[in-house]
Design an enzyme around this catalytic site. Structure first.
Site, PDB file in Angstrom:
ATOM      1  CG  HIS A  70      -0.335  -0.060   2.522  1.00  0.00           C
ATOM      2  ND1 HIS A  70       0.388  -1.145   2.960  1.00  0.00           N
ATOM      3  CD2 HIS A  70      -0.307   0.837   3.534  1.00  0.00           C
ATOM      4  CE1 HIS A  70       0.833  -0.918   4.180  1.00  0.00           C
ATOM      5  NE2 HIS A  70       0.431   0.280   4.556  1.00  0.00           N
ATOM      6  CB  CYS A 153     -30.843  -4.287 -10.530  1.00  0.00           C
ATOM      7  SG  CYS A 153     -31.216  -2.515 -10.471  1.00  0.00           S
TER       8      CYS A 153
END
Length: 183
Positions: A70, A153
């Site tokens: 990171h 959806c």
């Protein structure tokens, strides 16, 4: 874009397939792109897609190669963009939670951060999500509001991730602003 270093984060929204087009545009424009994917994103688009587009390994694990992936990614990039940014990622970023490589990277990154949310309209309109969006803007994140249209959806409304072209424009404008600050 030539020679600019970017990190593109990909979360587990169905719009992740559009991020491949964004990464391709950035690479074709000369950017050096590193991709970080969440575990959910990997279920929708294979890391090999992004590896083929960038010529670089895709990072998925906070305990992957390198002592501090990171930190290494944060130090190497000028801009971090997450597309799509799910409601889960928005909440983690707003509250400073870090339980995977991407959310940990958001906390360690010191440059401009761009989020392109994508989710169902009902999720986007929830008070909690809108509260997180306000908090992120207040914290200095650049948010590219989702577009209205047909959603995976079957619903129609706000929630579609902004187009890859729009996200590319915001990244380019952000880099131009960085250049102006250095003059």
């Amino acid at each position: 874009m030539r020679g600019r270093s970017l990190v593109i984060g990909v979360t587990g929204g169905i719009a992740a397939y559009k991020t491949a087009a964004l990464v391709s545009q950035l690479v074709q424009a000369g950017a050096e792109v590193s991709v970080v994917m969440t575990a959910s994103a990997v279920q929708l688009v294979g890391p090999k897609t992004f590896e083929a587009l960038t010529g670089r390994p895709v990072r998925t694990d906070v305990f992957g190669p390198g002592a501090h992936p990171h930190i290494e990614l944060a130090d190497a990039a000028e801009v971090l963009c997450v597309a799509p940014a799910t409601a889960n990622l928005l909440a983690k970023a707003a509250w400073g939670l870090a339980d995977d490589l991407l959310s940990t990277l958001l906390l360690s990154f010191h440059g401009p951060m761009i989020l392109a949310p994508a989710m169902n309209s009902q999720m986007w309109n929830k008070p909690a999500v809108q509260r997180n969006v306000r908090r992120l803007r207040d914290d200095g994140f650049v948010l590219i509001d989702p577009e209205e249209g047909y959603l995976s959806c079957g619903a129609v409304g706000p929630g579609r991730m902004a187009s890859p072209e729009r996200i590319f424009q915001v990244i380019a404008a952000t880099l131009a602003t960085l250049d102006e600050r250095q003059v």
